[in-house]
Design a protein around this motif. Structure first.
Motif, mmCIF file in Angstrom:
data_model
loop_
_atom_site.group_PDB
_atom_site.id
_atom_site.type_symbol
_atom_site.label_atom_id
_atom_site.label_comp_id
_atom_site.label_asym_id
_atom_site.label_seq_id
_atom_site.Cartn_x
_atom_site.Cartn_y
_atom_site.Cartn_z
ATOM 1 N N SER A 227 0.823 -1.207 0.000
ATOM 2 C CA SER A 227 0.000 0.000 0.000
ATOM 3 C C SER A 227 0.860 1.261 0.000
ATOM 4 C CB SER A 227 -0.931 -0.006 1.209
ATOM 5 O OG SER A 227 -1.724 1.152 1.249
ATOM 6 N N THR A 228 1.922 1.250 0.813
ATOM 7 C CA THR A 228 2.811 2.409 0.892
ATOM 8 C C THR A 228 3.550 2.626 -0.427
ATOM 9 O OG1 THR A 228 3.121 2.100 3.270
ATOM 10 C CG2 THR A 228 4.775 3.417 2.113
ATOM 11 N N TRP A 229 4.056 1.540 -0.993
ATOM 12 C CA TRP A 229 4.792 1.644 -2.255
ATOM 13 C C TRP A 229 3.884 2.102 -3.398
ATOM 14 C CZ3 TRP A 229 9.613 1.912 -3.882
ATOM 15 C CH2 TRP A 229 9.868 1.752 -5.252
ATOM 16 N N LYS A 230 2.711 1.522 -3.495
ATOM 17 C CA LYS A 230 1.774 1.839 -4.571
ATOM 18 C C LYS A 230 1.297 3.280 -4.478
ATOM 19 C CE LYS A 230 -2.876 0.529 -6.150
ATOM 20 N NZ LYS A 230 -3.516 1.780 -5.655
ATOM 21 N N GLY A 231 0.989 3.724 -3.273
ATOM 22 C CA GLY A 231 0.506 5.083 -3.111
ATOM 23 C C GLY A 231 -0.742 5.337 -3.934
ATOM 24 N N ASP A 232 -0.716 6.393 -4.719
ATOM 25 C CA ASP A 232 -1.860 6.753 -5.555
ATOM 26 C C ASP A 232 -1.762 6.193 -6.971
ATOM 27 O OD1 ASP A 232 -3.038 8.217 -3.501
ATOM 28 O OD2 ASP A 232 -1.904 10.032 -4.016
ATOM 29 N N TYR A 233 -0.713 5.422 -7.247
ATOM 30 C CA TYR A 233 -0.574 4.843 -8.582
ATOM 31 C C TYR A 233 -1.559 3.687 -8.762
ATOM 32 C CZ TYR A 233 3.794 7.467 -8.896
ATOM 33 O OH TYR A 233 4.725 8.483 -8.915
ATOM 34 N N PRO A 234 -1.981 3.407 -9.983
ATOM 35 C CA PRO A 234 -2.875 2.260 -10.210
ATOM 36 C C PRO A 234 -2.136 0.944 -9.998
ATOM 37 C CG PRO A 234 -2.182 3.205 -12.305
ATOM 38 C CD PRO A 234 -1.694 4.145 -11.236
ATOM 39 N N GLN A 235 -2.879 -0.079 -9.604
ATOM 40 C CA GLN A 235 -2.262 -1.391 -9.448
ATOM 41 C C GLN A 235 -1.850 -1.918 -10.810
ATOM 42 O OE1 GLN A 235 -4.233 -4.072 -6.753
ATOM 43 N NE2 GLN A 235 -3.330 -5.900 -7.668
ATOM 44 N N THR A 236 -0.636 -2.459 -10.900
ATOM 45 C CA THR A 236 -0.058 -2.876 -12.174
ATOM 46 C C THR A 236 -0.580 -4.217 -12.650
ATOM 47 O OG1 THR A 236 1.974 -1.695 -11.542
ATOM 48 C CG2 THR A 236 2.131 -3.253 -13.384
ATOM 49 N N ASP A 237 -0.705 -5.165 -11.738
ATOM 50 C CA ASP A 237 -1.047 -6.539 -12.126
ATOM 51 C C ASP A 237 -1.711 -7.233 -10.948
ATOM 52 O OD1 ASP A 237 -1.202 -8.860 -13.617
ATOM 53 O OD2 ASP A 237 0.955 -9.253 -13.674
ATOM 54 N N ASP A 238 -2.265 -8.422 -11.223
ATOM 55 C CA ASP A 238 -2.783 -9.259 -10.135
ATOM 56 C C ASP A 238 -1.627 -9.663 -9.215
ATOM 57 O OD1 ASP A 238 -5.384 -9.314 -11.280
ATOM 58 O OD2 ASP A 238 -4.741 -10.905 -12.648
ATOM 59 N N ILE A 239 -1.933 -9.845 -7.942
ATOM 60 C CA ILE A 239 -0.926 -10.244 -6.960
ATOM 61 C C ILE A 239 -1.428 -11.451 -6.184
ATOM 62 C CG2 ILE A 239 0.307 -9.558 -4.854
ATOM 63 C CD1 ILE A 239 0.155 -6.670 -5.857
ATOM 64 N N LEU A 240 -0.563 -12.455 -6.074
ATOM 65 C CA LEU A 240 -0.875 -13.640 -5.265
ATOM 66 C C LEU A 240 0.410 -14.127 -4.600
ATOM 67 C CD1 LEU A 240 -2.840 -15.846 -4.335
ATOM 68 C CD2 LEU A 240 -2.298 -17.110 -6.426
ATOM 69 N N ILE A 241 0.377 -14.213 -3.281
ATOM 70 C CA ILE A 241 1.517 -14.716 -2.501
ATOM 71 C C ILE A 241 0.994 -15.708 -1.489
ATOM 72 C CG2 ILE A 241 3.472 -14.141 -1.023
ATOM 73 C CD1 ILE A 241 3.224 -11.226 -2.038
ATOM 74 N N LEU A 242 1.544 -16.908 -1.493
ATOM 75 C CA LEU A 242 1.219 -17.912 -0.484
ATOM 76 C C LEU A 242 2.387 -18.062 0.466
ATOM 77 C CD1 LEU A 242 -1.191 -18.667 -2.334
ATOM 78 C CD2 LEU A 242 -0.688 -21.074 -1.843
ATOM 79 N N GLY A 243 2.113 -18.048 1.751
ATOM 80 C CA GLY A 243 3.139 -18.286 2.761
ATOM 81 C C GLY A 243 2.707 -19.436 3.660
ATOM 82 N N ILE A 244 3.589 -20.380 3.879
ATOM 83 C CA ILE A 244 3.282 -21.576 4.668
ATOM 84 C C ILE A 244 4.428 -21.839 5.654
ATOM 85 C CG2 ILE A 244 2.963 -24.086 4.601
ATOM 86 C CD1 ILE A 244 1.792 -23.727 1.785
ATOM 87 N N LYS A 245 4.075 -22.003 6.918
ATOM 88 C CA LYS A 245 5.051 -22.416 7.907
ATOM 89 C C LYS A 245 4.865 -23.911 8.166
ATOM 90 C CE LYS A 245 7.026 -21.176 12.381
ATOM 91 N NZ LYS A 245 6.973 -20.246 13.524
ATOM 92 N N LEU A 246 5.920 -24.671 7.943
ATOM 93 C CA LEU A 246 5.829 -26.129 8.099
ATOM 94 C C LEU A 246 5.773 -26.526 9.573
ATOM 95 C CD1 LEU A 246 8.460 -27.260 5.416
ATOM 96 C CD2 LEU A 246 5.966 -27.179 5.208
#
Length: 246
Positions: A227-246
């Motif tokens: 959110s901080t990096w994007k600021g008022d710029y439009p979102q560039t692409d879809d974002i998907l991040i999965l995080g898993i703790k074993l």
């Protein structure tokens, strides 16, 4: 209204986040479509002690990307659940063939249609992981920091690469290690003071930094950083991040 309804249909076809939580209680999904519907998705299924997990970034976003996700999701069901193909590199090779077969009657689009995808198989009893990727990187982190295992440089469905063979990589991880798989939407986001990309190197540093945090804080930090990096710029692409703790 029709796009909102399409989102409900798309969501009903894909894995629910609760399924991931059942298999891996310490996990998160950071999912931010550029538009209402997305060209990024993940697929998960457990067969015995082994969990099959795929993260895919399909060509385009919005409606075109969403159509491709539905086709890809169906092909993964067919290859893994019906055809019983269990090696991650074999899954990718067959997915590449089947996607091209499905798009063949639209050959004018075949050169650009396709996806980047990571397939990993996690043995919950031994913490052994098998991985194969098409353009996507597999990350894992432990007390020694963040490591990355890069996928092959051939997207699925590309007309420029025929009969492509993908490489399987095997890892021995441990309880408490973190796993991350992500599409390229976050590092490709424009923003900051100079309207430039976040970049892969900064994304890797961010994952390294948050890997020792608890799961909720990791997800919150990703959200706040984006959110901080994007600021008022439009979102560039879809974002998907999965995080898993074993």
């Amino acid at each position: 209204a029709s796009i909102e309804y399409a989102k409900k249909i798309q969501s009903s076809l894909f894995a629910d986040n609760s399924e991931l939580k059942i298999l891996f209680p310490q996990s998160f999904v950071f999912n931010k479509p550029k538009d209402i519907i997305s060209g990024d998705f993940y697929w998960i299924n457990a067969l015995g002690d082994k969990v099959y997990l795929a993260v895919a970034d399909c060509t385009g976003h919005g409606v075109p990307g969403a159509f491709m996700t539905i086709l890809a999701n169906s092909l993964l069901n067919q290859i893994i659940l019906e055809n019983k193909i269990t090696a991650p590199n074999a899954i990718l090779s067959l997915l590449d063939i089947k996607l091209k077969q499905n798009l063949l009657h639209h050959s004018e689009y075949l050169s650009s249609d396709g996806m980047d995808i990571a397939i990993c198989i996690i043995d919950k009893s031994t913490y052994e992981v098998e991985y194969a990727g098409a353009h996507l990187t597999f990350y894992y982190a432990n007390s020694q920091g963040l490591k990355q295992v890069k996928g092959d440089r051939y997207p699925i469905g590309s007309a420029y690469h025929e009969n492509q063979k993908y490489v399987k990589k095997s890892l021995k991880l441990h309880q408490g290690d973190m796993i991350y798989i992500a599409s390229d939407g976050f590092p490709d986001q424009f923003g900051g003071e100079d309207d430039r990309k976040f970049l892969r190197v900064n994304f890797n540093k961010l994952l390294d930094k948050i890997s020792c945090y608890n799961i909720r804080t990791q997800e919150k930090t990703l959200e706040e950083t984006f959110s901080t990096w994007k600021g008022d710029y439009p979102q560039t692409d879809d974002i998907l991040i999965l995080g898993i703790k074993l």
